[in-house]
Design a protein around this motif. Structure first.
Motif, short mmCIF file in Angstrom:
data_model
loop_
_atom_site.label_atom_id
_atom_site.label_comp_id
_atom_site.label_asym_id
_atom_site.label_seq_id
_atom_site.Cartn_x
_atom_site.Cartn_y
_atom_site.Cartn_z
N UNK A 212 55.55 48.59 9.21
CA UNK A 212 56.37 48.55 8.00
C UNK A 212 57.83 48.79 8.34
N UNK A 213 58.72 48.09 7.66
CA UNK A 213 60.15 48.26 7.85
C UNK A 213 60.65 49.44 7.03
N UNK A 214 61.66 50.11 7.52
CA UNK A 214 62.27 51.21 6.77
C UNK A 214 62.98 50.64 5.55
N UNK A 215 62.89 51.35 4.44
CA UNK A 215 63.50 50.87 3.19
C UNK A 215 63.67 52.04 2.24
N UNK A 216 64.45 51.81 1.16
CA UNK A 216 64.56 52.83 0.12
C UNK A 216 63.21 52.97 -0.57
N UNK A 217 63.04 54.00 -1.37
CA UNK A 217 61.73 54.31 -1.97
C UNK A 217 61.12 53.13 -2.74
N UNK A 218 61.92 52.45 -3.52
CA UNK A 218 61.39 51.35 -4.33
C UNK A 218 60.87 50.22 -3.45
N UNK A 219 61.69 49.77 -2.51
CA UNK A 219 61.26 48.67 -1.62
C UNK A 219 60.15 49.13 -0.68
N UNK A 220 60.18 50.39 -0.26
CA UNK A 220 59.10 50.93 0.59
C UNK A 220 57.76 50.83 -0.14
N UNK A 221 57.74 51.27 -1.40
CA UNK A 221 56.50 51.22 -2.18
C UNK A 221 56.05 49.79 -2.45
N UNK A 222 57.00 48.88 -2.68
CA UNK A 222 56.65 47.47 -2.86
C UNK A 222 56.03 46.91 -1.57
N UNK A 223 56.64 47.23 -0.45
CA UNK A 223 56.13 46.77 0.84
C UNK A 223 54.73 47.31 1.11
N UNK A 224 54.51 48.60 0.84
CA UNK A 224 53.20 49.20 1.06
C UNK A 224 52.14 48.58 0.18
N UNK A 225 52.50 48.24 -1.05
CA UNK A 225 51.54 47.59 -1.95
C UNK A 225 51.11 46.23 -1.38
N UNK A 226 52.05 45.50 -0.81
CA UNK A 226 51.72 44.21 -0.19
C UNK A 226 50.81 44.43 1.02
N UNK A 227 51.16 45.37 1.89
CA UNK A 227 50.37 45.61 3.09
C UNK A 227 48.97 46.11 2.76
N UNK A 228 48.85 46.97 1.75
CA UNK A 228 47.52 47.47 1.34
C UNK A 228 46.60 46.35 0.89
N UNK A 229 47.17 45.29 0.36
CA UNK A 229 46.36 44.19 -0.16
C UNK A 229 45.70 43.36 0.93
#
Length: 120
Positions: A21-38
């Motif tokens: 995962x790429x480093x990001x602010x909280x909002x984009x971090x959570x969006x990225x994690x939601x995509x990866x979890x899927x």
């Protein structure tokens, strides 16, 4: 550079995909994690995400597209490597014969990473 194993006629292979995962602010971090979890599973020991592919079907192509979209959108790092099927693997796998593993072995060269298209 990805080093590909030497094929043998009876070998079965998977594509191991490791995701950082790429480093990001909280909002984009959570969006990225939601995509990866899927499409993948988190591995706390390495702090990476991973998935394995043993067949190219619509579900797998959707998974790959999701990962490539994450890379484009968030800067997520995606690494794809062929690997022998681990003991106890219950899912489908490629064979070195005419399957995708053979195509990857035949088409890969040492000047470009696996997954990068050749320049023609």
């Amino acid at each position: 550079m990805t080093v590909l194993p030497t094929p043998r006629p009876s070998d079965r292979w998977l594509l191991n995909i490791t995701i950082q995962a790429a480093h990001a602010d909280d909002t984009r971090w959570n969006q990225q994690l939601a995509v990866l979890r899927s499409v993948s599973t988190y591995e706390p020991g390495t702090q990476t995400w991973s998935t394995r592919i043993g067949v190219l079907d619509l579900t797998t192509l959707s998974t790959l597209q999701t990962l490539f979209d994450a890379a484009r959108t968030f800067g997520t790092e995606i690494h794809i490597e062929p690997a022998p099927v681990p003991n106890g693997w219950p899912g489908p796998s490629f064979k070195s014969g005419g399957d995708v593993a053979a195509l990857l072995i035949a088409r890969a060269d040492e000047r470009r990473p696996l997954g990068q298209l050749p320049i023609t």
